[in-house]
Design a protein around this motif. Structure first.
Motif, PDB file in Angstrom:
ATOM      1  N   HIS A 179       1.200  -0.977  -0.189  1.00  0.00           N
ATOM      2  CA  HIS A 179       0.363  -0.044   0.078  1.00  0.00           C
ATOM      3  C   HIS A 179       1.336   1.238   0.117  1.00  0.00           C
ATOM      4  O   HIS A 179       1.643   1.507   0.916  1.00  0.00           O
ATOM      5  CB  HIS A 179      -1.264   0.160   1.203  1.00  0.00           C
ATOM      6  N   PRO A 186      -6.344  -3.901   4.831  1.00  0.00           N
ATOM      7  CA  PRO A 186      -6.984  -4.492   3.931  1.00  0.00           C
ATOM      8  C   PRO A 186      -8.082  -3.280   3.950  1.00  0.00           C
ATOM      9  O   PRO A 186      -9.018  -3.415   4.652  1.00  0.00           O
ATOM     10  CB  PRO A 186      -7.205  -6.216   4.684  1.00  0.00           C
ATOM     11  N   ASP A 190      -9.486  -5.551  -1.493  1.00  0.00           N
ATOM     12  CA  ASP A 190      -8.432  -6.562  -1.178  1.00  0.00           C
ATOM     13  C   ASP A 190      -8.505  -7.526  -0.337  1.00  0.00           C
ATOM     14  O   ASP A 190      -8.744  -8.777  -0.705  1.00  0.00           O
ATOM     15  CB  ASP A 190      -7.688  -5.525  -0.131  1.00  0.00           C
ATOM     16  N   THR A 194      -8.907 -11.464  -2.062  1.00  0.00           N
ATOM     17  CA  THR A 194      -8.518 -12.522  -1.731  1.00  0.00           C
ATOM     18  C   THR A 194      -9.292 -13.677  -1.310  1.00  0.00           C
ATOM     19  O   THR A 194      -8.682 -15.074  -1.668  1.00  0.00           O
ATOM     20  CB  THR A 194      -7.684 -12.148  -0.111  1.00  0.00           C
ATOM     21  N   HIS A 211      -2.013 -13.690   2.676  1.00  0.00           N
ATOM     22  CA  HIS A 211      -1.770 -12.558   1.853  1.00  0.00           C
ATOM     23  C   HIS A 211      -1.557 -11.584   2.489  1.00  0.00           C
ATOM     24  O   HIS A 211      -1.923 -11.077   3.931  1.00  0.00           O
ATOM     25  CB  HIS A 211      -3.638 -11.910   0.965  1.00  0.00           C
ATOM     26  N   ILE A 213      -0.020  -7.803   3.462  1.00  0.00           N
ATOM     27  CA  ILE A 213      -0.250  -6.658   2.947  1.00  0.00           C
ATOM     28  C   ILE A 213       1.471  -5.543   3.441  1.00  0.00           C
ATOM     29  O   ILE A 213       1.602  -5.509   4.343  1.00  0.00           O
ATOM     30  CB  ILE A 213      -1.123  -5.353   2.722  1.00  0.00           C
TER      31      ILE A 213
END
Length: 232
Positions: A179, A186, A190, A194, A211, A213
């Protein structure tokens, strides 16, 4: 004429200071001055280094990672050679950080994944989505940049991701993206993306493990947040 290291007073020479006391005592400006070696007309090398590190929107050492090569070349006293040196220095620093983090990398631990990608991704001004393809023993088979731009559920194609996974016979998958805002929380997009990729993986027998970030020196794991538990 450009001001060189030798033109500085002895106490202002970062090269000699490094030899006498080690690089740890040098300031960011002095470290950069050692790399640059020469200043410009009417400006010492330390002054040039300080000016580079004070550029609006590109302050400090992180700014060297983000500033475009063309912008560096336009600066008085920098030019093409020094611009290339500075960008190569920033790239080398990022690779060193990634190599060091790689020694601790564990695909079961989101924090180590975040460490591994932190310096590579936290300075990016666009979102980058990377896929890690693993075998049954959690060995990395392939790491690939899948997308660059605005990451959202409607744009990202699970098909492209799973074609890569099938090509290397992967059975597990981890997604990593950044980001640029620095906030790794998220977004709804997002989460939608996912879950969409997780459901597609279930149909193919390829498990989406996590996942992660990347923000600015921080991260978020959708597995740790429990978002992957209700993918089905």
């Amino acid at each position: 004429m450009a001001t060189t290291m030798k033109d500085l007073y002895k106490e202002e020479r970062p090269y000699e200071k490094c030899l006498a006391c080690g690089p740890g005592v040098l300031s960011d400006t002095e470290l950069l001055a050692v790399i640059l070696r020469t200043g410009s007309a009417g400006e010492t090398v330390c002054q040039l280094a300080g000016r580079i590190l004070s550029l609006p929107d590109f302050e400090g050492l992180p700014g060297l990672c983000r500033i475009p090569m063309e912008r560096l070349m336009e600066l008085k006293g920098v030019g093409r050679v020094k611009a290339v040196q500075l960008k190569c220095l920033a790239e080398l620093a990022g690779r060193m950080a990634k190599a060091s983090a790689g020694e601790r990398l564990c695909f079961d631990t989101p924090a180590t994944i975040a460490d591994y990608f932190m310096e590579e991704l936290r300075h990016k001004e666009q979102e980058h989505l990377i896929a890690l393809f693993l075998n049954t023993k959690n060995k990395l088979l392939r790491e690939k940049l899948m997308f660059k731009g605005t990451v959202n559920a409607s744009i990202i194609s699970p098909r492209e991701i799973f074609l890569e996974a099938l090509e290397v016979h992967a059975v597990q998958l981890i997604l990593v993206h950044n980001h640029p805002s620095g906030d790794p929380a998220p977004s709804l997009e997002d989460i939608r993306m996912t879950k969409r990729i997780g459901r597609a993986g279930e149909l193919l027998g390829i498990q989406l493990l996590d996942h992660v970030i990347i923000g600015d020196r921080c991260y978020s794991s959708l597995r740790e947040r429990g978002i992957l538990s209700d993918v089905g």
